[in-house]
Design an enzyme around this catalytic site. Structure first.
Site, short mmCIF file in Angstrom:
data_model
loop_
_atom_site.label_atom_id
_atom_site.label_comp_id
_atom_site.label_asym_id
_atom_site.label_seq_id
_atom_site.Cartn_x
_atom_site.Cartn_y
_atom_site.Cartn_z
N VAL A 14 0.83 -1.33 -0.06
CA VAL A 14 0.06 -0.01 0.17
C VAL A 14 0.81 1.17 -0.11
CG1 VAL A 14 -1.75 1.29 1.28
CG2 VAL A 14 -1.87 -1.30 1.16
N LYS A 105 -7.12 -1.64 10.03
CA LYS A 105 -8.45 -1.90 10.68
C LYS A 105 -8.25 -2.63 12.05
CE LYS A 105 -7.88 -5.76 7.86
NZ LYS A 105 -6.86 -5.34 6.98
N GLU A 129 -10.39 5.57 5.94
CA GLU A 129 -11.11 5.25 4.92
C GLU A 129 -10.51 3.85 4.28
OE1 GLU A 129 -14.16 6.44 3.04
OE2 GLU A 129 -14.03 4.41 2.97
N VAL A 132 -11.36 -0.16 5.78
CA VAL A 132 -12.49 -1.24 5.35
C VAL A 132 -12.61 -1.08 3.63
CG1 VAL A 132 -15.02 -1.76 5.66
CG2 VAL A 132 -13.73 -0.77 7.54
N GLY A 134 -10.55 -1.58 1.10
CA GLY A 134 -9.73 -0.98 0.39
C GLY A 134 -10.18 0.19 -0.64
N ILE A 136 -13.02 0.84 -1.77
CA ILE A 136 -14.47 1.24 -1.95
C ILE A 136 -14.75 2.18 -0.82
CG2 ILE A 136 -16.64 0.41 -1.53
CD1 ILE A 136 -15.83 -2.28 -2.55
N GLY A 187 -0.18 -13.83 -4.30
CA GLY A 187 0.06 -12.85 -3.27
C GLY A 187 -1.25 -12.12 -2.68
N LYS A 205 -13.41 -5.52 10.06
CA LYS A 205 -13.93 -4.45 9.09
C LYS A 205 -15.66 -4.30 9.30
CE LYS A 205 -10.83 -5.46 5.43
NZ LYS A 205 -10.63 -6.45 4.19
#
Ligand code: HSE
Length: 429
Positions: A14, A105, A129, A132, A134, A136, A187, A205
């Site tokens: 990320v 999370k 944000e 939960v 990713g 969305i 992965g 989540k």
């Protein structure tokens, strides 16, 4: 344009996604945030590790103090994951007057109250944000777009790894072990897949989403949890015969001020759009009393999708947007809502038995269901094997305690070898 310095803690999947988005979309981000964002520091374990792309000299550090003590860094983006260290770094950063963006999370589901209190005391913003689903934008959806509604329910496929595994099992007919191995090779799944496969990830989540949606504190330990390890190709085939697809669903419903919260494998009608959410995709269906049903579909993990949520939060902080609703504030405003015990929930059920092919076994089983007020909708029996035969039942909506009592009694029947599967059904009614 004014420059603003930020720091990223963690440069894994990320973290690199966030870096790439900040470079690739620099022009748009400057226009929307009114700032020229500079990543001043990136915290990593090993500054000498070989990386896929060039980074400006001196940007990497393995010392958190380089970030905490730098007053020019205004936002800290926590992407190291895990729990204690991530929490500690976020608290230290807030006490040094830095705003926080996190995808964590685990930390939010466990310590949101404490973290939000510190954010309030220190007068900094705290955005999460990406914690939960990713990419969305579900947190904003609940906190901003849907605030006119009373939320009646949320049903989500919120774990990409398990959705990938179940999709592969359903579409390609491969086993759980084969599908898990494929997910690991690609992965999606970790070497230790417990968090995903045993549904801890989805429970965290769901705790975050339902706290916000129902305006109450949700302790993740109160959420009923069942993973997908026991789902077999046999059940997937039977489900198909009955017109269903098996998905790992996170379900939150409110009725009469009581919450029903559960995460478990679920048979859903194959005609429902959720049944076609495949691979590592996520989808969340929200029911509001004004908007009706709303469904969001997208990538719940991955460098760029999750990075999209993280960078969106950074921009929101820079625009000094409305403070995101905080669990603590919501807790102050509403009554505590009781979470129903799982035995008090009601569902339709799919139940599969392995029995001896003897006269009366079907009758005995049906009699037990009947005496426990469990009504059967349909039933199928497969070809007779040498030693056993499989019986699969679909029930009408029944109280879980009646199902449990039935199962206890059925297990005692001499001609029943095993109760092999009990899976809840969600009909979206
Ligand atoms: N491991 C998660 C998933 C992504 O498979 O959806 C991060 O929450």
């Amino acid at each position: 344009m004014e420059k603003v310095k930020i720091a990223i803690l963690g440069f894994g999947n990320v973290g690199t996604g966030v870096w790439k988005i900040l470079q690739e979309n620099k022009k748009e981000i400057m226009k929307r945030s009114n700032y020229d964002i500079e990543v001043a520091k990136i915290l990593v374990n090993d500054i000498n590790k070989k990386r896929d792309f060039e980074l400006p000299a001196g940007i990497l550090t393995d010392n958190i103090d380089d970030i905490i003590n730098d007053d020019n860094i205004k936002i800290v983006v926590e992407l190291i994951g895990g729990r204690d260290q991530a929490k500690e770094y976020m608290i230290r950063a807030m006490k040094a007057k830095k705003h926080i963006v996190t995808a964590n999370k685990l930390v939010i589901a466990n310590w949101s109250e404490e973290l939000f209190r510190i954010a309030e005391d220190e007068n900094v913003l705290f955005y999460y944000e990406a914690s939960v689903a990713g990419g969305i934008p579900i947190i904003r959806e609940i906190n901003e777009s849907l605030t006119a509604n009373r939320i009646e329910g949320i049903i989500g496929i919120i774990n990409g790894t398990t959705n990938y595994i179940l999709s592969k099992m359903t579409i390609e007919g491969i086993s759980f072990e084969e599908a898990l191995k494929e997910a690991q090779d690609k992965g999606f799944a970790e070497a230790d897949p417990t968090s995903d496969v045993d549904a801890f990830d989805a429970v965290y989540k769901l705790a975050i989403m339902s706290s916000l949606a129902f305006g109450t504190k949700v302790d993740h330990d109160c959420i009923y949890r069942e993973g997908i390890r026991n789902i077999s190709d046999v059940d997937i085939e039977y489900a198909k015969q009955f017109g269903y697809t098996i998905k790992l669903l996170a379900i939150a419903k409110e009725e009469n001020n009581k919450l029903e919260l559960r995460v478990h494998p679920t048979l859903i009608p194959s005609t429902h759009p959720m049944a076609n959410v495949n691979d590592a995709f996520n989808a969340i269906l929200i029911k509001g009393n004004a908007v009706g049903e709303l469904m969001l579909y997208g990538q719940g993990a991955g460098d760029l999708p999750t990075g999209s949520a993280v960078v969106g939060d950074i921009i929101s902080i820079l625009r000094n947007n409305v403070k995101p609703s905080e669990l603590k504030e919501l807790n102050d405003k509403v009554d505590f809502k009781e979470v129903k015990k799982s035995e008090d929930n009601e569902s339709e059920f799919y139940i599969r038995l392995n029995v001896k092919d003897r006269a009366g076994v079907l009758g005995d089983t049906a009699a037990i269901f009947g005496s426990n007020n469990v009504s059967i909708t349909s039933l199928t029996q497969d070809v007779v094997h040498k030693e056993y035969v499989l019986l699969a039942f679909i029930t009408h909506k029944s109280a879980e305690k009646n199902i449990r009592n039935s199962i206890k009694q059925i297990k005692e029947l001499a001609n029943v070898n095993e109760v092999e599967s009990i899976i809840r059904i969600e009909s979206f009614k």
